[in-house]
Design a protein around this motif. Structure first.
Motif, mmCIF file in Angstrom:
data_model
loop_
_atom_site.group_PDB
_atom_site.id
_atom_site.type_symbol
_atom_site.label_atom_id
_atom_site.label_comp_id
_atom_site.label_asym_id
_atom_site.label_seq_id
_atom_site.Cartn_x
_atom_site.Cartn_y
_atom_site.Cartn_z
ATOM 1 N N ARG A 156 0.847 -1.193 0.000
ATOM 2 C CA ARG A 156 0.000 0.000 0.000
ATOM 3 C C ARG A 156 0.878 1.237 0.000
ATOM 4 N N GLU A 167 -4.266 6.828 -1.802
ATOM 5 C CA GLU A 167 -3.636 5.618 -1.290
ATOM 6 C C GLU A 167 -4.025 4.493 -2.240
ATOM 7 N N GLU A 168 -3.030 3.768 -2.730
ATOM 8 C CA GLU A 168 -3.301 2.689 -3.679
ATOM 9 C C GLU A 168 -2.706 1.375 -3.162
ATOM 10 N N LYS A 169 -3.379 0.291 -3.533
ATOM 11 C CA LYS A 169 -2.912 -1.052 -3.162
ATOM 12 C C LYS A 169 -2.491 -1.755 -4.449
ATOM 13 N N VAL A 170 -1.265 -2.182 -4.501
ATOM 14 C CA VAL A 170 -0.743 -2.808 -5.721
ATOM 15 C C VAL A 170 -0.414 -4.259 -5.428
ATOM 16 N N MET B 191 -5.275 -5.296 -10.866
ATOM 17 C CA MET B 191 -4.052 -5.446 -10.060
ATOM 18 C C MET B 191 -3.818 -4.288 -9.082
ATOM 19 N N ILE B 192 -4.479 -3.161 -9.357
ATOM 20 C CA ILE B 192 -4.308 -2.010 -8.478
ATOM 21 C C ILE B 192 -5.678 -1.596 -7.978
ATOM 22 N N GLU B 193 -5.742 -1.286 -6.697
ATOM 23 C CA GLU B 193 -6.989 -0.770 -6.163
ATOM 24 C C GLU B 193 -6.685 0.589 -5.534
ATOM 25 N N ILE B 194 -7.458 1.592 -5.913
ATOM 26 C CA ILE B 194 -7.259 2.897 -5.295
ATOM 27 C C ILE B 194 -8.161 2.951 -4.079
ATOM 28 N N LEU B 195 -7.549 3.056 -2.906
ATOM 29 C CA LEU B 195 -8.285 2.889 -1.662
ATOM 30 C C LEU B 195 -8.930 4.178 -1.197
ATOM 31 N N GLU B 196 -8.222 5.274 -1.380
ATOM 32 C CA GLU B 196 -8.711 6.498 -0.756
ATOM 33 C C GLU B 196 -8.124 7.702 -1.467
#
Lengths: 267, 330
Positions: A156, A167-170, B191-196
């Motif tokens: 993250r 904020e991104e989760k890769v 593959m990528i999630e933008i959380l906030e």
């Protein structure tokens, strides 16, 4: 976990000289160093290694002398350095460079993360990282200014993009390019310097990468763009008027100049 | 192979609002297209309801609009790239321009790599070669010290272009154009999630007419008050060199330099800024530069129009007083 850090050896920009008349860069006028943004990428990798355990592999493409940059990367905490070097890689533009680096990564084999600086101070494009990601068919995030969490499956990060902060989760494997804000790179340690001196730096040329790369994909042949001309633009002409001995006279006269330039609207 | 024709601009938008760099690119695209006797295209990817007419008023002959109300809500670079690649493959433009915003600089390389074409970063000049009709892409490199003239051998000829480098296209509300819409392509696993989305301060130093910057000569964060007062007297905003941002005196939005913001104000005032190359790269194109420094050999004086050798704690209050007097009394 394995982290590949992309490193470029660049001239020391504070010392390099530019010949305005001839329009040439005198690369010999300055020493070389690791691209400053890449030091932040390396530091981020070493911090992940310290916190979570990881193997950090520094990968560079460049002339044989770039071996020094890889030794320095080891001195600063990388476990290994690999140099992609071949005369036929010379003259590579963004695409050819990214293709060659991606071939190097493929030859390394399994990896979880690739870290790179957001741009180099000589080429200045900031494009190689994203292109490497596309050629490896993995996700990427540019302008990472903070790593928030390193998990088993994903990482993250905070990135400053699209006029906002996200904020991104890769998911692994992924590629991140980092800004200078992410950390302050450490200096080489004594132990690191010892390892750097002893380290063997494998040099991979076109033959070593032939499974992933052929001659038409790299160097001048593999480059869709070419530099036609370089100019060293003349410095903008400046008045160069400095009041050295009298603050009061300077203040009075300068404010009149501002009035004249209509920056200060006198009534 | 079908012929590549037309000059395409990527119309960057956020939540339906067009980024101004798009209008600058359209202005340049009109010039280039006129020389080539070709059309201007705009590819826009975003939610429904975008003012596509505005893109036509600003010079687009054809707008290619990929629309979906959810898919493009966040800067999902892989999703955007895939959709743009599809439009480019369909339209086959000869030239393709992206704004060199943070998003454009992350996105364009993915598009170029997928299309296996070249990409020239951060152009500050674009011309058509009168000889062969190819695009000459001019860009600074070596930390702004040189200008390279670059040509592409592969079509489309693709570049990212700096924001605020070219003038916005003149608006003509009588212009007519076509709009073609596309269904979006979804990526199965992005593959990528933008959380906030974390709120960012609204301040933009790039738009200021006057910038008053402080450097290491400033002793404490409280003393920024002095800099702010001078900025106010001059109708400007506060800037900073990198060390003050690192010390936490002021936020990054105020940082001027190679790794901060590039500014080109009418007046740049450097207070206690020594003039390290990394700072100069961000402000050397200012119209007028004024420096205050105790060290007469500080490099900032080499690029200044005017300077006073002195302590900013003495000079700045005197300047404020003199400016205010001059404004009140004539």
């Amino acid at each position: 976990m394995r982290i590949v850090v992309l490193i470029k050896q660049v001239p020391d920009m504070e010392k390099v000289k530019f010949d305005r008349e001839k329009g040439v860069i005198d690369r010999g006028s300055a020493g070389t160093e690791i691209n400053p943004f890449d030091l932040n990428a390396l530091e981020a990798a070493v911090q992940i290694k310290e916190a979570n355990g990881a193997e950090v592999v520094a990968l560079s493409m460049g002339p044989p002398s770039a071996e020094n940059a890889l030794r320095e990367a080891i001195a600063r905490g990388a476990d290994k350095g690999i140099l992609l070097s071949d005369r036929r890689f010379g003259g590579s533009d963004v695409k050819a460079t990214a293709t060659t680096l991606a071939a190097g990564v493929k030859k390394i084999g399994e990896f979880d993360l690739i870290l790179a600086g957001m741009q180099t101070v000589d080429g200045d494009t900031g494009q190689v990282g994203s292109e490497v990601a596309e050629f490896l068919d993995i996700p990427h995030v540019c302008y990472v200014e903070k790593i928030n969490e390193v998990n088993d499956e994903d990482i993250r990060v905070t990135t400053d993009i699209w006029d906002s902060v996200y904020e991104e989760k890769v998911k692994y494997p992924g590629l991140l390019t980092v800004t200078k804000d992410i950390n302050s790179p450490r200096l080489p340690s004594f132990r690191g310097k010892m390892s750097a001196r002893k380290a063997e730096i494998p040099v991979w040329g076109l033959e070593a990468l032939q499974e992933y790369l052929d001659e038409t994909m790299t160097g001048i042949k593999g480059s869709p763009t070419m530099v036609k001309r370089v100019e060293v633009p003349p410095a903008i002409k400046r008045e160069g008027r400095v009041w050295r001995d009298s603050v009061d006279a300077g203040v009075d006269e300068f404010v009149e100049i501002l009035v004249g330039a209509k920056v200060v609207e006198a009534r | 192979m079908a012929e590549h024709k037309g000059v395409m601009v990527f119309g960057e938008q956020k939540k339906g609002k067009i980024h101004k760099v798009t209008y600058e690119l359209l202005g340049k695209a009109c010039e280039l297209a006129a020389k080539l006797d070709e059309q201007v295209y705009c590819c826009v990817v975003g939610p429904s309801g975008i003012q596509v007419d505005e893109l036509i008023f600003r010079g687009a002959d054809k707008v290619f609009y990929v629309t979906d109300d959810d898919l493009f809500e966040l800067p999902e670079v892989l999703t955007y790239a895939k959709n743009i690649v599809r439009v480019i493959e369909d339209v086959k433009p000869e030239i393709c321009l992206f704004g060199a915003t943070s998003f454009g600089r992350s996105l364009a390389p993915r598009v170029a790599a997928a299309l296996k074409c070249g990409l020239t970063a951060d152009c500050t000049g674009l011309e058509i070669d009168a000889g062969d009709g190819k695009l000459i892409q001019i860009r600074p490199a070596f930390s702004e010290n040189i200008l390279a003239h670059i040509k592409s051998k592969v079509l489309p000829q693709m570049s990212t272009v700096r924001y605020k480098e070219f003038d916005e296209a003149v608006r003509d509300s009588s212009r007519k154009g076509e709009v073609k819409t596309y269904e979006p392509i979804r990526i199965a696993d992005p593959m990528i999630e933008i959380l906030e989305e974390i709120q960012k301060e609204e301040f933009s130093i790039a738009d200021a007419k006057v910038v008053v910057s402080a450097g290491k000569g400033l002793k404490s964060p409280e003393d920024l008050k002095l800099i702010r007062e001078l900025a106010e007297a001059l109708g400007g905003v506060v800037g900073s060199s990198r060390p003050l941002v690192e010390e936490g005196f002021i936020s990054k939005a105020h940082q001027v330099g190679y790794s901060g913001n590039r500014v080109k104000p009418k007046l740049y005032v450097a207070c206690g800024v020594s003039g390290a190359p990394q700072h100069i790269a961000g402000m050397k194109e200012s119209e007028m530069i004024f420096a205050i420094n105790t060290d007469p050999s500080a490099p900032i004086f080499n690029i200044a129009d005017y300077g006073i050798v002195g302590d900013l704690y003495e000079v700045v209050p005197k300047l404020i007083e003199r400016i205010n007097t001059r404004k009140d009394v004539q």
